[in-house]
Design a protein around this motif. Structure first.
Motif, short mmCIF file in Angstrom:
data_model
loop_
_atom_site.label_atom_id
_atom_site.label_comp_id
_atom_site.label_asym_id
_atom_site.label_seq_id
_atom_site.Cartn_x
_atom_site.Cartn_y
_atom_site.Cartn_z
N GLN A 314 0.81 -1.23 0.00
CA GLN A 314 0.00 0.00 0.00
C GLN A 314 0.84 1.27 0.00
O GLN A 314 0.29 2.38 -0.06
N GLY A 315 2.18 1.14 0.05
CA GLY A 315 3.05 2.30 0.03
C GLY A 315 3.14 3.04 1.34
O GLY A 315 3.50 4.24 1.35
N LEU A 316 2.84 2.38 2.45
CA LEU A 316 2.87 3.03 3.76
C LEU A 316 4.24 2.97 4.42
O LEU A 316 4.46 3.68 5.41
N VAL A 317 5.16 2.16 3.91
CA VAL A 317 6.49 2.02 4.50
C VAL A 317 7.46 2.89 3.71
O VAL A 317 7.64 2.70 2.50
N ARG A 318 8.04 3.91 4.38
CA ARG A 318 8.98 4.83 3.73
C ARG A 318 10.40 4.54 4.23
O ARG A 318 10.96 5.26 5.02
N GLN A 319 10.99 3.43 3.78
CA GLN A 319 12.32 3.04 4.20
C GLN A 319 13.12 2.58 2.98
O GLN A 319 12.58 2.36 1.88
N ASP A 320 14.40 2.44 3.24
CA ASP A 320 15.27 1.92 2.19
C ASP A 320 14.95 0.44 1.96
O ASP A 320 14.48 -0.27 2.86
N VAL A 321 15.17 -0.04 0.78
CA VAL A 321 14.81 -1.41 0.43
C VAL A 321 15.57 -2.42 1.27
O VAL A 321 15.04 -3.48 1.63
N GLU A 322 16.80 -2.10 1.65
CA GLU A 322 17.56 -3.03 2.48
C GLU A 322 16.99 -3.10 3.90
O GLU A 322 16.93 -4.20 4.49
N LEU A 323 16.52 -1.96 4.43
CA LEU A 323 15.88 -1.98 5.76
C LEU A 323 14.57 -2.77 5.71
O LEU A 323 14.24 -3.50 6.66
N MET A 324 13.82 -2.63 4.64
CA MET A 324 12.60 -3.44 4.50
C MET A 324 12.95 -4.93 4.45
O MET A 324 12.25 -5.76 5.06
N TRP A 326 15.47 -6.48 5.84
CA TRP A 326 15.83 -6.99 7.14
C TRP A 326 14.64 -7.06 8.09
O TRP A 326 14.59 -7.93 8.96
N GLU A 327 13.66 -6.21 7.89
CA GLU A 327 12.43 -6.34 8.68
C GLU A 327 11.67 -7.61 8.30
O GLU A 327 11.12 -8.32 9.16
N VAL A 328 11.65 -7.92 7.02
CA VAL A 328 11.03 -9.17 6.56
C VAL A 328 11.77 -10.37 7.14
O VAL A 328 11.15 -11.36 7.58
N MET A 329 13.09 -10.30 7.17
CA MET A 329 13.86 -11.39 7.75
C MET A 329 13.57 -11.56 9.25
O MET A 329 13.53 -12.68 9.76
N ARG A 330 13.40 -10.46 9.94
CA ARG A 330 13.06 -10.54 11.36
C ARG A 330 11.72 -11.21 11.56
O ARG A 330 11.55 -12.06 12.48
N LEU A 331 10.72 -10.87 10.74
CA LEU A 331 9.41 -11.50 10.85
C LEU A 331 9.47 -12.98 10.50
O LEU A 331 8.76 -13.80 11.11
N ARG A 332 10.33 -13.36 9.55
CA ARG A 332 10.52 -14.78 9.24
C ARG A 332 11.14 -15.52 10.41
O ARG A 332 10.78 -16.67 10.71
#
Length: 347
Positions: A314-324, A326-332
């Motif tokens: 939805q375009g609500l996350v305003r971060q660098d692609v690498e930070l996104m 690592w957040e996905v990796m944390r949720l995994r």
């Protein structure tokens, strides 16, 4: 007959002479009152009196004549010296009375004016005192407001500095994770995430979501009750699953049997006797299923993952692609830990 007109005509000047003499006599009387002497050593008053008596014995001349009237411009001046003793003091007393009245009136007016000015001065002084008190009160209020403003400004600056420090700390941690990421995890998985980030979708046929479904989502939602597990997975994907704590109330009667719904002492997903502190509802079915803490931790981990990727879509996350990434990796990692049975004790 012929003598009467002549006598009447000639009597006019005589009458006039008599009138003049009478006037002179009156003037002589007035001058005598002042002590004027006539020639011959006799007082003028006595000579005038003798002449006045002689003229009074002569009969008045008969004739028609008009008395001389004073002209409009002439004014009869009162002869104060010819008046008697009683008439001399009467105008003076009247004048003195008028003067005293004027003086008393002026004194009264002056007293009233002074009283009015004193009242006005008193009112002005009272108003000045009130204004001084109001100015003092306003100055105190201003000082209090200035003090509060200074304290608020100081607290805002302190809060701003605190936020800046926290942001710098997070940025430093993110940069550290980025440096570590560039040296570690998996270039193929990062490339898949970058490709998915270019056109984010919830279609699990893409390589990025297909890998996560195979490695994390399906194993985490694989429970003993397979049919109910599939319904839970579909509800999580469609974002229609509800989790709520169990209240001290009776078990609701629904379409599903009591054994499938479980109860406060039996988990509906694992079928094991467990203390169930939460229950789930799938969509709008109205059926509640009691679940154990371990099952709740697994479902919650998967829901958190889907919530984050929906935010990215939805375009609500305003971060660098690498930070996104690592957040996905944390949720995994959270899904892997929940699948293995590691979850906080408060669950």
């Amino acid at each position: 007959m012929s003598d009467s007109p002549a006598s009447s005509i000639g009597s006019v000047p005589e009458a006039e002479d008599g009138q003049a003499e009478s006037r002179e006599g009156a003037v002589s009387v007035c001058e005598c009152s002042k002590g004027v002497q006539l020639p011959g050593g006799k007082p003028r008053a006595m000579a005038s009196q003798v002449s006045f008596e002689e003229e009074s014995q002569n009969p008045p001349a008969v004739g028609h004549w008009k008395p001389l009237m004073p002209s409009k411009g002439d004014k009869e001046e009162p002869e104060s010296g010819c008046q008697d003793a009683g008439g001399v003091h009467e105008p003076q007393s009247t004048e003195q009375l008028n003067v005293s009245r004027l003086r008393s009136s002026s004194v009264e007016i002056r007293e009233k004016g002074s009283e009015f000015l004193r009242d006005e001065l008193h009112k002005a002084q009272k108003e000045l005192k009130l204004k001084d008190k109001e100015c003092e009160r306003l100055s105190k209020v201003r000082e209090q407001l200035e003090q509060e403003l200074e304290e608020l400004t100081a607290s805002l600056f302190e809060e701003a500095h605190k936020m800046v420090r926290e942001a710098n700390t997070k940025q430093a941690a993110a940069e550290k994770q980025l440096r570590e990421a560039r040296g570690k995890v998996d270039s193929i998985l990062f490339a898949e995430f970058q490709a998915w980030k270019e056109s984010p979708t919830l279609d699990k046929s893409c390589s990025f979501l297909d890998r996560i479904y195979r490695e994390d989502v399906r194993p985490c939602l694989d429970f003993t009750k397979q049919e109910l597990s599939e319904l839970v997975r579909v509800a999580v994907e469609q974002n229609t699953l509800t989790i709520e704590p169990v209240a001290s109330q009776a078990v609701p009667v629904g379409k599903v049997a009591a054994e499938e719904c479980g109860g406060p002492k039996k988990c509906a997903l694992s079928g094991l006797p467990r203390t169930c502190k939460h229950r789930i509802m799938l969509g709008d079915s109205g059926n509640y299923y009691y679940i154990s803490p371990s099952c709740r931790a697994r479902i919650t981990a998967v829901c958190n993952f889907f919530t984050y990727i929906r935010y990215i879509q939805q375009g609500l996350v305003r971060q660098d692609v690498e930070l996104m990434y690592w957040e996905v990796m944390r949720l995994r990692r959270e899904m892997s830990l929940a699948k293995l049975g590691f979850y906080p004790s408060e669950m």
